[in-house]
Enzyme design. Structure first.
Site, PDB file in Angstrom:
ATOM      1  N   GLU A 175       7.749   1.032   5.118  1.00  0.00           N
ATOM      2  CA  GLU A 175       6.981   0.485   5.900  1.00  0.00           C
ATOM      3  C   GLU A 175       7.400  -1.482   5.052  1.00  0.00           C
ATOM      4  O   GLU A 175       7.060  -1.119   4.376  1.00  0.00           O
ATOM      5  CB  GLU A 175       5.183   0.145   6.391  1.00  0.00           C
ATOM      6  CG  GLU A 175       4.711  -0.521   7.060  1.00  0.00           C
ATOM      7  CD  GLU A 175       3.359  -0.125   7.463  1.00  0.00           C
ATOM      8  OE1 GLU A 175       2.438   0.188   6.551  1.00  0.00           O
ATOM      9  OE2 GLU A 175       3.089  -0.672   8.261  1.00  0.00           O
ATOM     10  N   HIS A 189       4.183   7.121   3.831  1.00  0.00           N
ATOM     11  CA  HIS A 189       5.070   5.960   3.128  1.00  0.00           C
ATOM     12  C   HIS A 189       4.634   5.013   2.995  1.00  0.00           C
ATOM     13  O   HIS A 189       3.518   5.170   2.367  1.00  0.00           O
ATOM     14  CB  HIS A 189       5.164   4.884   5.265  1.00  0.00           C
ATOM     15  CG  HIS A 189       3.913   3.967   5.803  1.00  0.00           C
ATOM     16  ND1 HIS A 189       2.602   5.088   6.331  1.00  0.00           N
ATOM     17  CD2 HIS A 189       2.867   3.239   5.137  1.00  0.00           C
ATOM     18  CE1 HIS A 189       1.782   4.278   6.955  1.00  0.00           C
ATOM     19  NE2 HIS A 189       2.335   3.144   5.803  1.00  0.00           N
ATOM     20  N   HIS A 225       0.961  -0.905  -0.269  1.00  0.00           N
ATOM     21  CA  HIS A 225       0.435  -0.028  -0.021  1.00  0.00           C
ATOM     22  C   HIS A 225       1.032   1.570  -0.059  1.00  0.00           C
ATOM     23  O   HIS A 225       1.943   1.409   0.786  1.00  0.00           O
ATOM     24  CB  HIS A 225      -1.231   0.123   1.058  1.00  0.00           C
ATOM     25  CG  HIS A 225      -0.043   0.546   2.510  1.00  0.00           C
ATOM     26  ND1 HIS A 225      -0.107  -0.815   3.201  1.00  0.00           N
ATOM     27  CD2 HIS A 225       0.100   0.959   3.288  1.00  0.00           C
ATOM     28  CE1 HIS A 225       0.513  -1.101   4.866  1.00  0.00           C
ATOM     29  NE2 HIS A 225       0.830   1.004   4.751  1.00  0.00           N
TER      30      HIS A 225
HETATM   31 CO    CO Z   1       1.168   1.214   6.170  1.00  0.00          CO
END
Ligand code: CO
Length: 134
Positions: A130, A79, A7
């Site tokens: 991440e 992020h 994502h």
């Molecule tokens: Co995230």
């Protein structure tokens, strides 16, 4: 080592306006807002054919998103999340290469119920990364 883009997370000052824009202007399939008190965010998940977008809005005090929005009042990319097969193998490899893992260095359970770590943006071309165990 990294796999799919899981994502892209976008911090937004107005969650309803951003959700409406993704649904009505961009024609995306958007979910209902979900409070994630452990992470200090309310999230709207947007499903795209090949990945997800997460709209992040501060929840409660000391939200990490609050500080980001103070620096970026219009919102912005917060992020990106890549999938890895084994979060501990990935962490150890990154630590050996000198990359900084945020927090204690131990994986936490992320917004999708899977273990995640975050890597220092200064070590990755100014981008908070991440990693999520797929
Ligand atoms: Co995230």
């Amino acid at each position: 080592m990294i796999g799919r883009l899981n994502h892209v997370a976008i911090a937004v000052p107005d969650l309803k306006a951003a959700t409406d824009q993704y649904r009505d202007t961009l024609g995306a399939k958007v979910g209902a807002p979900q409070d994630e008190p452990d992470h200090g965010v309310t999230v709207v998940f947007i499903e795209l054919p090949n990945t997800k977008i997460e709209l992040l809005h501060p929840l409660g005090e000391n939200s990490p998103i609050q500080t980001f929005l103070e620096k970026n009042p219009a919102g912005g990319i917060h992020h990106i999340c890549y999938e890895v097969d084994d979060i501990l193998v990935a962490r150890d490899r990154l630590a050996d290469s000198g990359a900084r893992v945020l927090g204690t260095g131990e994986p936490k359970i992320g917004a999708h119920g899977k273990p995640v770590i975050f890597l220092h943006p200064k070590d990755f071309t100014g981008t908070l990364v991440e990693l999520e165990q797929a």
